[in-house]
Design an enzyme around this catalytic site. Sequence first.
Site, PDB file in Angstrom:
ATOM      1  N   SER A  50       0.805  -1.214   0.000  1.00 40.75           N
ATOM      2  CA  SER A  50       0.000   0.000   0.000  1.00 40.75           C
ATOM      3  C   SER A  50       0.846   1.275   0.000  1.00 40.75           C
ATOM      4  CB  SER A  50      -0.972   0.011   1.184  1.00 40.75           C
ATOM      5  OG  SER A  50      -1.960   0.994   1.006  1.00 40.75           O
ATOM      6  N   HIS A  86      17.235  20.182  16.567  1.00 36.20           N
ATOM      7  CA  HIS A  86      16.536  18.986  17.023  1.00 36.20           C
ATOM      8  C   HIS A  86      16.201  18.141  15.805  1.00 36.20           C
ATOM      9  CE1 HIS A  86      13.496  16.413  18.924  1.00 36.20           C
ATOM     10  NE2 HIS A  86      12.704  16.704  17.902  1.00 36.20           N
ATOM     11  N   SER A  88      14.101  14.404  14.849  1.00 35.03           N
ATOM     12  CA  SER A  88      13.326  13.257  15.324  1.00 35.03           C
ATOM     13  C   SER A  88      12.511  12.691  14.171  1.00 35.03           C
ATOM     14  CB  SER A  88      12.401  13.662  16.476  1.00 35.03           C
ATOM     15  OG  SER A  88      11.442  14.600  16.039  1.00 35.03           O
ATOM     16  N   SER A  96      10.843   5.050  17.847  1.00 37.88           N
ATOM     17  CA  SER A  96      11.170   6.451  18.091  1.00 37.88           C
ATOM     18  C   SER A  96      12.675   6.683  18.016  1.00 37.88           C
ATOM     19  CB  SER A  96      10.648   6.870  19.467  1.00 37.88           C
ATOM     20  OG  SER A  96      11.032   8.192  19.766  1.00 37.88           O
ATOM     21  N   ASP A 131      16.167   7.520  23.105  1.00 39.41           N
ATOM     22  CA  ASP A 131      15.776   6.473  22.155  1.00 39.41           C
ATOM     23  C   ASP A 131      16.975   5.832  21.469  1.00 39.41           C
ATOM     24  OD1 ASP A 131      13.052   7.203  22.559  1.00 39.41           O
ATOM     25  OD2 ASP A 131      13.326   8.857  21.148  1.00 39.41           O
TER      26      ASP A 131
END
Length: 216
Positions: A50, A86, A88, A96, A131
């Site tokens: 998909s 930063h 992420s 994460s 993380d």
Amino acid sequence: VPPIDLRDTEAMFQLSFKFRILDLQDSINASLWAGYTQQSQWQVYNPGASRPFRETNYEPELMLAFHPDKQVLGMRWRLLNFGLVHQSNGQSDPLSRSWNRVYAQFGLERGGLELLLRPWWRIKESASNDDNPDIVDYMGHGDAVVSYHFGRQTISALGRYNPRTGKGAALASWSFPLWRRVNGYVQAFSGYGESLIDYNWKQTTYGVGIALTDWQ
């Protein structure tokens, strides 16, 4: 949840922009800027799964930019940035990934040659919130970019390396004009950290594409 059958061929796109927040030329001969970069890896050639987005990285930053305009080692020292960034991927555990850095960036040029050196220091997090505690082992303590401009074409190389672990990455690219503000490019990447989810996975990738630059 069963694993997704990922394809080796995928699309990658990146959006980057920056804007000036404060003009401090009269006080400290500097300016304060904000920037944002978003990079996505998209399994667009994978209809069986998909066509999912495999990874998206978000990277806002603040930078204080000075313009020394001095002669150093036969080159013109044109830029000195101090920044906070930063990065992420916006995922929840166990996918994460995030980290925060402060950096200094030095920009020098001579003719069509440009050199950008950017050492950084990772802002430590508590063990319960980290993380990816070993990310510096793979991403190193900075990067260096060498670019050469001739006409509207640019050849560039980026490198990262951690001498303690022997891990890093290299990216080579060639950009050339296609039409007005549309450029074509080819690139090759080898090493760690092409995206955050793959920061500790060594890979080699090749890409061709287009870039829309200098829109105002």
